[in-house]
Scaffold this motif. Structure first.
Motif, PDB file in Angstrom:
ATOM      1  N   GLY A 155       0.785  -1.241   0.000  1.00 22.88           N
ATOM      2  CA  GLY A 155       0.000   0.000   0.000  1.00 22.88           C
ATOM      3  C   GLY A 155       0.810   1.282   0.000  1.00 22.88           C
ATOM      4  O   GLY A 155       0.309   2.340   0.384  1.00 22.88           O
ATOM      5  N   PHE A 156       2.069   1.215  -0.437  1.00 21.09           N
ATOM      6  CA  PHE A 156       2.882   2.424  -0.569  1.00 21.09           C
ATOM      7  C   PHE A 156       2.645   3.034  -1.948  1.00 21.09           C
ATOM      8  O   PHE A 156       2.342   2.312  -2.908  1.00 21.09           O
ATOM      9  N   SER A 221       0.844  13.248   3.607  1.00 24.73           N
ATOM     10  CA  SER A 221      -0.443  13.442   2.933  1.00 24.73           C
ATOM     11  C   SER A 221      -0.975  12.110   2.414  1.00 24.73           C
ATOM     12  O   SER A 221      -2.141  11.777   2.615  1.00 24.73           O
ATOM     13  N   LEU A 222      -0.093  11.308   1.794  1.00 29.05           N
ATOM     14  CA  LEU A 222      -0.520  10.014   1.250  1.00 29.05           C
ATOM     15  C   LEU A 222      -0.326   8.868   2.249  1.00 29.05           C
ATOM     16  O   LEU A 222      -0.730   7.748   1.981  1.00 29.05           O
ATOM     17  N   GLY A 223       0.318   9.157   3.370  1.00 23.29           N
ATOM     18  CA  GLY A 223       0.494   8.131   4.413  1.00 23.29           C
ATOM     19  C   GLY A 223       1.804   7.391   4.313  1.00 23.29           C
ATOM     20  O   GLY A 223       2.608   7.426   5.226  1.00 23.29           O
ATOM     21  N   GLN A 224       2.026   6.708   3.198  1.00 17.95           N
ATOM     22  CA  GLN A 224       3.311   6.017   3.028  1.00 17.95           C
ATOM     23  C   GLN A 224       3.703   6.015   1.553  1.00 17.95           C
ATOM     24  O   GLN A 224       2.926   5.610   0.700  1.00 17.95           O
ATOM     25  N   ILE A 225       4.912   6.506   1.305  1.00 12.05           N
ATOM     26  CA  ILE A 225       5.398   6.622  -0.076  1.00 12.05           C
ATOM     27  C   ILE A 225       6.808   6.023  -0.154  1.00 12.05           C
ATOM     28  O   ILE A 225       7.434   5.753   0.864  1.00 12.05           O
ATOM     29  N   TYR A 226       7.266   5.844  -1.382  1.00 13.45           N
ATOM     30  CA  TYR A 226       8.684   5.536  -1.575  1.00 13.45           C
ATOM     31  C   TYR A 226       9.158   6.230  -2.843  1.00 13.45           C
ATOM     32  O   TYR A 226       8.385   6.483  -3.760  1.00 13.45           O
ATOM     33  N   PHE A 246      24.200   7.469  -8.516  1.00  8.14           N
ATOM     34  CA  PHE A 246      23.736   6.155  -8.076  1.00  8.14           C
ATOM     35  C   PHE A 246      22.237   6.240  -7.843  1.00  8.14           C
ATOM     36  O   PHE A 246      21.634   7.301  -7.956  1.00  8.14           O
ATOM     37  N   TRP A 247      21.629   5.110  -7.535  1.00  9.81           N
ATOM     38  CA  TRP A 247      20.171   5.058  -7.368  1.00  9.81           C
ATOM     39  C   TRP A 247      19.832   4.826  -5.897  1.00  9.81           C
ATOM     40  O   TRP A 247      20.540   4.104  -5.195  1.00  9.81           O
ATOM     41  N   MET A 248      18.757   5.475  -5.465  1.00  6.33           N
ATOM     42  CA  MET A 248      18.357   5.372  -4.055  1.00  6.33           C
ATOM     43  C   MET A 248      16.884   4.996  -3.950  1.00  6.33           C
ATOM     44  O   MET A 248      16.064   5.452  -4.751  1.00  6.33           O
ATOM     45  N   ILE A 249      16.599   4.196  -2.935  1.00  2.00           N
ATOM     46  CA  ILE A 249      15.211   3.877  -2.588  1.00  2.00           C
ATOM     47  C   ILE A 249      14.960   4.513  -1.233  1.00  2.00           C
ATOM     48  O   ILE A 249      15.707   4.254  -0.278  1.00  2.00           O
ATOM     49  N   GLU A 250      13.947   5.379  -1.146  1.00  2.48           N
ATOM     50  CA  GLU A 250      13.706   6.107   0.107  1.00  2.48           C
ATOM     51  C   GLU A 250      12.225   6.061   0.478  1.00  2.48           C
ATOM     52  O   GLU A 250      11.435   6.862   0.000  1.00  2.48           O
ATOM     53  N   PRO A 251      11.836   5.100   1.331  1.00  2.00           N
ATOM     54  CA  PRO A 251      10.463   5.123   1.842  1.00  2.00           C
ATOM     55  C   PRO A 251      10.311   6.135   2.976  1.00  2.00           C
ATOM     56  O   PRO A 251      11.254   6.351   3.739  1.00  2.00           O
TER      57      PRO A 251
END
Length: 465
Positions: A155-156, A221-226, A246-251
């Motif tokens: 649900g992200f 606002s959306l609760g949980q994002i990444y 480089f690439w980053m994943i940020e939840p």
């Protein structure tokens, strides 16, 4: 040649079918044989494995066969049959061969011999054709897919944060500038400074070092994002662990406290590694054999063990009492080096460690301050061979505390007013973390240099290809 549908080599090898007509296309890895029969190993990138093409020399034009060398690109039409020889279950008996592109043996650099990884970096445009980089890039794809699947299934929402920004999220200062000004004739203000009012955006802008600050706006606002995108650091670091791009994943998650953040980070990493073990085993077995014979064992260990959760202060005590000679001395207040992180993980606990509650002076301005006034609710996930793989924290939700910290650090409020608004209008507890995609790939592939897990590495003095 008719336009029959080609079958991917991965599919042919997987299907279990035999005695059927097939069309395969790919690049020749090796050619061997005698005056009666030639054997071509053909690879199309869909798998680490080649399909063997058996060529009855008498049935083909001699000139055509002479031009088929390592690196040449072919279309082969023939019969898929059970293989009599050792090493493969099936092979293709060629009926027709179309030569798409030749590869001159004098100049094609990937002849059948071992090549160093350093040499392959110099020909990054061709290295995906090697077994090693085919494997690495297929795993890279699988991990990217798994990341999106993990968050989507929970649900992200995937938020696209800007690549061009006027704020420095890390307070690090090492940023690439973005400008359309004529560098040979820079406009100046009356006091001699560069007049960015005349630049494209009307102000000084840079390539982003992190999507986190904008990610927080999404979470609130959306609760949980990444986020999952490219980030840039203009650090002059020529090490096996640093890239300029480089690439980053940020939840980022609303209503998450530090403990929730740690739970998510551990579950996320285990999911990704499990996904690699379930879906990339042939490539992992190749890398395990060629580069790191403990790779698969280490991946399985991380999935099966609970991560240790440890206070920074306790971690410092363990390091000081270890009797170990470190290159960098260790004391409370210091930022841990890779050697310290790896000692805790590999020697002391023998499993991944989540280190929490770091001194506030070595962490970013946005981290939630603990009541002791000295530490912040930060967490770093430390892995074997890698050291820090994830860095995160509970974010400071209190406007006054955040305002005081920004002033303490002498940061400019002009570029952060919008960020501060989230603490003025309906502030909420929230947390997040950042995972460097290439650091994850170093761990999953067992490669030793970060330049070997990204297709076209960007490092100091190197932006080739």
């Amino acid at each position: 040649m008719s336009r029959e549908k080609r079958t991917m080599i991965a599919e042919l090898l997987r299907s279990g079918e035999v005695n059927t007509d097939v069309v395969v296309k790919g690049w020749v890895r090796t050619k061997r044989g005698n005056k009666n029969v030639a054997f071509l190993a053909l690879n199309d990138g869909s798998t680490i494995n080649n399909i063997q093409i058996v060529v009855d020399v008498a049935s083909f034009d001699e000139e055509l066969l002479k031009r088929i060398t390592t690196g040449a690109c072919l279309c082969v039409r023939g019969r898929l049959v059970e293989s009599a020889g050792a090493g493969q279950r099936v092979e293709v008996q060629a009926r027709e061969i179309e030569l798409y592109g030749t590869a001159d043996p004098e100049t094609y650099p990937l002849q059948k011999k071992g090549h160093t990884l350093e040499f392959l970096r110099e020909i990054a445009h061709l290295r995906p054709r090697t077994n090693t980089f085919g494997a690495v890039l297929r795993i890279r794809h699988a991990m990217a897919f798994a990341i999106h699947k993990y968050f989507n299934d929970r649900g992200f929402y995937y938020l696209h944060t800007p690549i061009i920004t006027a704020s420095d999220a890390e307070g690090a200062g090492a940023m690439f500038q973005v400008t359309t000004l004529d560098l040979k004739n820079l406009p100046r203000t009356e006091d001699g400074r560069v007049d960015y009012a005349q630049d494209f955006f009307g102000r000084s802008t840079n390539l982003t070092v992190s999507g986190q600050l904008e990610g927080e706006l999404g979470a609130l606002s959306l609760g949980q994002i990444y986020t999952f995108g490219p980030t840039f650091r203009a650090e002059n670091s020529n090490t096996p662990r640093h890239l300029a791009e480089f690439w980053m994943i940020e939840p980022e998650m609303a209503f998450y406290e530090l403990e929730d953040d740690m739970d998510l980070a551990e579950d996320f990493l285990k999911y990704l590694i499990r996904y690699a073990l379930d879906n990339c085993m042939e490539d992992l077995e190749f890398l395990n054999k060629m580069y790191d014979d403990e790779l698969i064992e280490r991946l399985r260990m991380v999935v099966s063990e609970d991560f240790v959760r440890l206070n920074y202060t306790e971690g410092i005590e363990i390091l000081k009492n270890s009797g170990q000679k470190f290159e960098f001395p260790v004391d409370w207040g210091c930022d841990l080096q890779s050697e310290h992180e790896r000692y805790l993980v590999e020697k002391h606990f023998k499993r991944p460690v989540i280190l929490i509650n770091y001194p506030k002076d070595i962490k970013a301005f946005y981290m939630k301050q603990n009541d002791d006034g000295k530490t912040v609710r930060a967490m770093d996930v430390l892995f074997p061979k890698i050291g820090e793989i994830i860095g995160g924290s509970e974010r400071e939700a209190d406007y006054e505390k955040l305002d005081r910290r920004i002033k303490e650090l002498g940061m400019s409020m002009d570029t952060l007013w919008w960020y501060m608004d989230t603490r003025r209008f309906g502030s909420a507890p929230h947390s997040g973390f950042g995972l460097g995609f290439e650091r994850l790939l170093l761990f999953v592939t067992g490669m030793a240099n970060i330049r070997d897990v990204i297709p076209f590495p960007r490092t100091p003095k190197n932006a080739e290809f």
